[in-house]
Write a protein that holds these residues in place. Structure first.
Motif, mmCIF file in Angstrom:
data_model
loop_
_atom_site.group_PDB
_atom_site.id
_atom_site.type_symbol
_atom_site.label_atom_id
_atom_site.label_comp_id
_atom_site.label_asym_id
_atom_site.label_seq_id
_atom_site.Cartn_x
_atom_site.Cartn_y
_atom_site.Cartn_z
ATOM 1 N N THR A 112 35.393 64.386 106.395
ATOM 2 C CA THR A 112 34.762 63.482 105.433
ATOM 3 C C THR A 112 33.337 63.137 105.828
ATOM 4 O OG1 THR A 112 35.021 61.372 104.266
ATOM 5 C CG2 THR A 112 35.637 61.396 106.590
ATOM 6 N N SER A 113 32.589 62.692 104.838
ATOM 7 C CA SER A 113 31.239 62.179 105.074
ATOM 8 C C SER A 113 31.259 60.674 105.330
ATOM 9 C CB SER A 113 30.345 62.490 103.868
ATOM 10 O OG SER A 113 30.907 61.928 102.685
ATOM 11 N N GLU A 114 32.395 60.028 105.088
ATOM 12 C CA GLU A 114 32.542 58.588 105.366
ATOM 13 C C GLU A 114 32.392 58.366 106.863
ATOM 14 O OE1 GLU A 114 32.605 54.951 105.455
ATOM 15 O OE2 GLU A 114 33.179 55.542 103.421
ATOM 16 N N THR A 115 31.738 57.297 107.267
ATOM 17 C CA THR A 115 31.531 57.050 108.690
ATOM 18 C C THR A 115 32.315 55.856 109.226
ATOM 19 O OG1 THR A 115 29.564 55.726 108.212
ATOM 20 C CG2 THR A 115 29.223 58.086 108.678
ATOM 21 N N ASN A 116 32.835 55.010 108.373
ATOM 22 C CA ASN A 116 33.572 53.829 108.814
ATOM 23 C C ASN A 116 35.063 54.149 108.828
ATOM 24 O OD1 ASN A 116 35.215 51.324 108.315
ATOM 25 N ND2 ASN A 116 33.209 50.378 108.623
ATOM 26 N N PRO A 117 35.715 54.081 109.999
ATOM 27 C CA PRO A 117 37.138 54.427 110.073
ATOM 28 C C PRO A 117 38.033 53.612 109.134
ATOM 29 C CG PRO A 117 36.213 54.308 112.273
ATOM 30 C CD PRO A 117 35.162 53.779 111.334
ATOM 31 N N ASP A 118 37.842 52.296 109.089
ATOM 32 C CA ASP A 118 38.677 51.454 108.223
ATOM 33 C C ASP A 118 38.489 51.812 106.751
ATOM 34 O OD1 ASP A 118 39.608 50.106 110.481
ATOM 35 O OD2 ASP A 118 38.240 48.415 110.220
ATOM 36 N N ALA B 260 37.491 54.693 105.591
ATOM 37 C CA ALA B 260 38.032 56.035 105.348
ATOM 38 C C ALA B 260 39.538 55.996 105.113
ATOM 39 C CB ALA B 260 37.708 56.955 106.523
ATOM 40 N N VAL B 261 40.242 55.248 105.932
ATOM 41 C CA VAL B 261 41.699 55.156 105.780
ATOM 42 C C VAL B 261 42.038 54.495 104.449
ATOM 43 C CG1 VAL B 261 43.806 54.119 106.709
ATOM 44 C CG2 VAL B 261 42.187 55.247 108.247
ATOM 45 N N ALA B 262 41.340 53.411 104.120
ATOM 46 C CA ALA B 262 41.586 52.725 102.847
ATOM 47 C C ALA B 262 41.304 53.654 101.665
ATOM 48 C CB ALA B 262 40.742 51.460 102.748
ATOM 49 N N ALA B 263 40.203 54.403 101.742
ATOM 50 C CA ALA B 263 39.856 55.325 100.662
ATOM 51 C C ALA B 263 40.881 56.448 100.552
ATOM 52 C CB ALA B 263 38.454 55.900 100.885
ATOM 53 N N CYS C 12 43.151 68.497 102.428
ATOM 54 C CA CYS C 12 43.362 67.046 102.489
ATOM 55 C C CYS C 12 44.630 66.618 101.766
ATOM 56 C CB CYS C 12 42.147 66.336 101.899
ATOM 57 S SG CYS C 12 42.120 64.576 102.190
ATOM 58 N N GLY C 13 45.073 67.387 100.776
ATOM 59 C CA GLY C 13 46.309 67.073 100.097
ATOM 60 C C GLY C 13 46.206 65.982 99.061
ATOM 61 N N HIS C 14 45.015 65.724 98.578
ATOM 62 C CA HIS C 14 44.805 64.672 97.585
ATOM 63 C C HIS C 14 44.238 65.250 96.298
ATOM 64 C CE1 HIS C 14 45.884 61.005 99.328
ATOM 65 N NE2 HIS C 14 44.755 60.627 99.862
ATOM 66 N N ASN C 15 44.420 64.527 95.234
ATOM 67 C CA ASN C 15 43.774 64.859 93.968
ATOM 68 C C ASN C 15 42.532 64.000 93.842
ATOM 69 O OD1 ASN C 15 45.669 66.724 93.100
ATOM 70 N ND2 ASN C 15 47.040 65.104 92.389
ATOM 71 N N HIS C 16 41.449 64.476 94.398
ATOM 72 C CA HIS C 16 40.187 63.768 94.242
ATOM 73 C C HIS C 16 39.057 64.776 94.248
ATOM 74 C CE1 HIS C 16 40.876 63.600 98.705
ATOM 75 N NE2 HIS C 16 39.679 64.090 98.679
ATOM 76 N N ASP C 17 37.901 64.365 93.761
ATOM 77 C CA ASP C 17 36.747 65.254 93.716
ATOM 78 C C ASP C 17 36.177 65.419 95.109
ATOM 79 O OD1 ASP C 17 36.886 65.630 90.976
ATOM 80 O OD2 ASP C 17 35.748 63.800 90.585
ATOM 81 N N HIS C 18 35.838 66.628 95.429
ATOM 82 C CA HIS C 18 35.287 66.940 96.735
ATOM 83 C C HIS C 18 33.796 67.217 96.597
ATOM 84 C CE1 HIS C 18 39.281 67.406 98.533
ATOM 85 N NE2 HIS C 18 39.616 67.861 97.346
ATOM 86 N N ALA C 19 33.081 67.008 97.681
ATOM 87 C CA ALA C 19 31.641 67.181 97.681
ATOM 88 C C ALA C 19 31.218 68.627 97.443
ATOM 89 C CB ALA C 19 31.067 66.696 99.024
ATOM 90 N N HIS C 20 32.138 69.581 97.560
ATOM 91 C CA HIS C 20 31.772 70.976 97.407
ATOM 92 C C HIS C 20 32.194 71.556 96.070
ATOM 93 C CE1 HIS C 20 35.467 70.527 99.754
ATOM 94 N NE2 HIS C 20 35.902 71.501 99.013
#
Length: 134
Positions: free
Chosen positions: A93-99, A101-104, A122-130
């Motif tokens: 991920t590009s997220e930098t905050n651990p808390d 990231a887990v919440a997201a 990742c196993g999720h249905n979400h939009d990816h940066a690529h």
């Protein structure tokens, strides 16, 4: 059922890169899609993913055994494949905050980066940066 999520954090404050060489992880326990616990796990060099890949099979389980998801700033294809064989999903991920990231991740909104669509696990249905959806 309790799920464990590990987040690479070599500096103990932010999500760091180089998952294979990382020795410090925040480990979150999640029950009913809510974080129920968090602790810092510090590994000796010999137990980093990079070093332990070249060691003979250990007698005791790896301290990260039982973790379902690894969130990190970067991970190589080989490490992702090895961890997948052990039942661990890797989310870069590009997220930098651990808390955050887990919440997201729990909400299905964690931004993921990968070099190629086949690296996405990742196993999720979400939009990816690529540019694709999983």
């Amino acid at each position: 059922m309790i799920m464990k999520i590990a987040v690479t954090s070599q500096n103990r404050t932010s999500i760091t890169e180089h998952a294979g060489k990382c020795r410090k992880f925040w480990v979150y326990e999640v029950a009913n899609r809510q974080v129920s616990g968090k602790q810092l796990l510090e590994l000796p060099l010999a137990q980093s993913f990079h070093e332990s890949a070249h060691a003979p099979e250990p007698q005791a389980p790896h301290p990260l055994e039982g973790v379902s998801l690894l969130i990190t700033g970067s991970a190589g294809v080989g490490l992702k494949a090895r961890l997948r064989q052990k039942g661990m999903t890797v989310c870069v991920t590009s997220e930098t905050n651990p808390d955050h990231a887990v919440a997201a991740w729990l909400q299905g909104t964690l931004p993921e980066v990968a070099s190629a669509p086949q690296d996405c696990d990742c196993g999720h249905n979400h939009d990816h940066a690529h540019g694709h959806s999983a």
